[in-house]
Design a protein around this motif. Structure first.
Motif, short mmCIF file in Angstrom:
data_model
loop_
_atom_site.label_atom_id
_atom_site.label_comp_id
_atom_site.label_asym_id
_atom_site.label_seq_id
_atom_site.Cartn_x
_atom_site.Cartn_y
_atom_site.Cartn_z
N MET A 263 43.44 36.73 37.35
CA MET A 263 43.74 37.43 38.60
C MET A 263 45.22 37.79 38.65
O MET A 263 46.06 37.07 38.13
N THR A 264 45.54 38.92 39.26
CA THR A 264 46.95 39.29 39.44
C THR A 264 47.35 39.28 40.91
O THR A 264 48.51 39.42 41.24
N LYS A 265 46.36 39.14 41.79
CA LYS A 265 46.68 39.05 43.21
C LYS A 265 45.56 38.35 43.93
O LYS A 265 44.39 38.60 43.65
N ILE A 266 45.91 37.47 44.84
CA ILE A 266 44.91 36.91 45.76
C ILE A 266 45.57 36.76 47.11
O ILE A 266 46.71 36.30 47.21
N GLY A 337 48.66 37.80 34.33
CA GLY A 337 47.93 37.46 35.55
C GLY A 337 48.63 36.38 36.33
O GLY A 337 49.72 35.96 36.01
N LEU A 338 47.93 35.96 37.37
CA LEU A 338 48.45 34.90 38.23
C LEU A 338 48.67 33.63 37.45
O LEU A 338 49.49 32.81 37.81
#
Lengths: 350, 350
Positions: A263-266, A337-338
């Motif tokens: 993930m790159t954004k949450i 990513g995250l």
């Protein structure tokens, strides 16, 4: 970055800014009306603001072969694209200091448009003035209040009076149009070029990490071929809600973690009272509405053409009462990513 | 909501606004200087803005027994509290339309202050004018550009010229001070009371779900007794980064999920170039800095006195190279956590 030179505008002249009213007028005519005269560009890209705005820079960077079309508000840009007045719309989605721009997420849910690209613009505030002006000549500086706040330390040292106006590019325009002597404007480098002003100083903002991420929208989704996401990394943006019950978010995230999808954004967004307009079925006069306590925004690395990503979304839909894919598009930066964090050695302030 | 009546200010009179300079001057004196004259309040609460600002309303709501002290910038409020000029500072942390206010998160990491409470303020823009003015008399309306944008539909129908000024309460002040006939101001109800203006209309913003969440800061953390979090639900806010590697975020969240700890906020923040000032060890001249690709903001339901929460944080620290507890404090709203979603039946727009 876009390499093309901006066209310099004669002070007092500027392309018409699209408004809700001008869009309605255009819709009444048989031939769609443009914002300006005949253009040398084949395509058009809507952005919010006036020429010289950071959003215009983003539109030029994201759509190098399109004429940037200024729109008065975010929603006018969405409408311009929906009504075939432009081919793309380029809108800010998050800023490194200000956070996510929820108003744009809201419009993404209300309009059936698709993210087909992303681009980031480093906000580099410059101090502009009429040609020949020296720093010591300045007594007043005009800009948008946020830009004035972001350059406060610098302007304080300069000892000038700060005056708030509607936007940064508008401040530059005002100095140029009214030939204001001894008056500076805090705006972009492009605004200086557009309005024929000198750049007395640049990068004058307090926080150097002022970056805005923009999304490029189109009427149709970008279809990637299977395997394409492997050569050019793709990113997919989704919005979803969750059912009641403990551990629901953890379960939702497991659909990505179990498939090694990064993930790159949450982001969670409390929804309080505002209902989400979900869909407007064909033929229906009104869109349906539904309320949620929270919405989740997730960007993950992967293309929709990838069966693994498709399975993850199918898996997520089993537990999410609401889910929308906002778009699948090539990633601009190789930020990772995250989960890919690169801690640097501690360094000391000097 | 705070029930006390705001003191009406004589137009042209207002409490001094704290600035960096006035704080430095105060620090040179032996007796800490206040912003105004002798106060009937025992405590003082710093906020960013001028009297009549929404932040002032939040300060009054969060600290009903404190004199609200206006500060020119977010950081001045942090300094005022750090330097014992005030007892609390009340600052906005997220807005339902604008998202998280990262500038305040940045200051939370740079200053060693503690969140001891939270409060939410619904932004209710009113149209203010000199007493006796009718809606049809208005030709110009002043406000902060953001407030003008948020009330755009309303002001368009009114057919007035919009003029941008520094802030909403400042617009009200200007109308009152300069006795501007036929000029309106978009500001809070409290600004009308403070500056003796009439409220011609209220709740005039386009989006009705415009809520800002504020945090109340103190120099010392709020210590809760074990079990206290069960009677009065507590919330704990943390910031952390993660190591490189797939599934790290999922593992991090598992420390809460496995203990049935409910989250009320999760947000990732890409960090790009800006290093975080981590700590300033006692005696050290400079603070250490470290860079991370991402920071995570999490609020979870639970008090730090609860051994389960302590274990979760201990567990998280095993994998997080950086973690800071921003505070543990009573929850304002019974909103439930991220996982408690209450979907309503679809309703149709009318």
């Amino acid at each position: 970055m876009s390499q093309r030179q901006p066209q310099q505008l004669v002070p007092g002249m500027q392309p018409a800014v699209l408004t809700m009213d001008s869009l309605l007028r255009a819709a009444e005519q048989t031939v769609p009306q443009g914002a300006g005269e005949a253009s040398k560009f084949r395509y058009r890209a809507a952005y919010q603001g006036v020429p010289g705005a950071y959003s215009e820079m983003a539109a030029c960077k994201a759509c190098p072969d399109a004429e940037p079309v200024p729109c008065e508000q975010f929603e006018v840009a969405f409408q311009a694209l929906s009504q075939w007045t432009t081919d793309w719309a380029v809108l800010p989605i998050e800023n490194s200091l200000g956070g996510s721009i929820h108003a744009v997420y809201d419009l993404l849910l209300r309009y059936r448009l698709h993210i087909v690209g992303e681009t980031s613009i480093a906000v580099n505030h410059c101090l502009l003035a009429l040609p020949g002006t020296k720093l010591s000549d300045l007594t007043r500086v005009l800009s948008h209040p946020q830009a004035l706040a972001q350059t406060d330390t610098y302007l304080r040292k300069l000892g000038v009076v700060k005056e708030a106006v509607d936007d940064t590019a508008g401040a530059a325009q005002m100095v140029a149009r009214q030939q204001l002597q001894g008056v500076g404007a805090v705006a972009s480098r492009r605004a200086a070029e557009l309005y024929g002003l000198d750049i007395l100083d640049e990068d004058i903002q307090d926080a150097k990490d002022n970056v805005t991420r923009f999304i490029k929208l189109a009427r149709d989704p970008l279809l990637s071929r299977e395997g394409e996401g492997e050569a050019t990394p793709f990113k997919t943006s989704i919005v979803f809600s969750l059912k009641e019950g403990p551990g629901q978010l953890f379960k939702a995230l497991s659909v990505f973690a179990l498939r090694d999808i990064d993930m790159t954004k949450i982001e969670s967004r409390p929804m309080r009272t505002n209902p989400i307009v979900l869909t407007k079925p064909e033929g229906a006069a009104q869109a349906g509405k539904q309320r949620f306590n929270y919405l989740f925004y997730i960007d993950f690395v992967g293309a929709l053409s990838d069966p693994v990503c498709q399975n993850a979304l199918r898996h997520l839909q089993e537990s999410a009462p609401f889910m929308r894919v906002l778009g699948s598009y090539p990633m601009e930066l190789q930020l990772g990513g995250l989960d890919s964090n690169t801690p640097f050695d501690s360094i000391n302030e000097h």
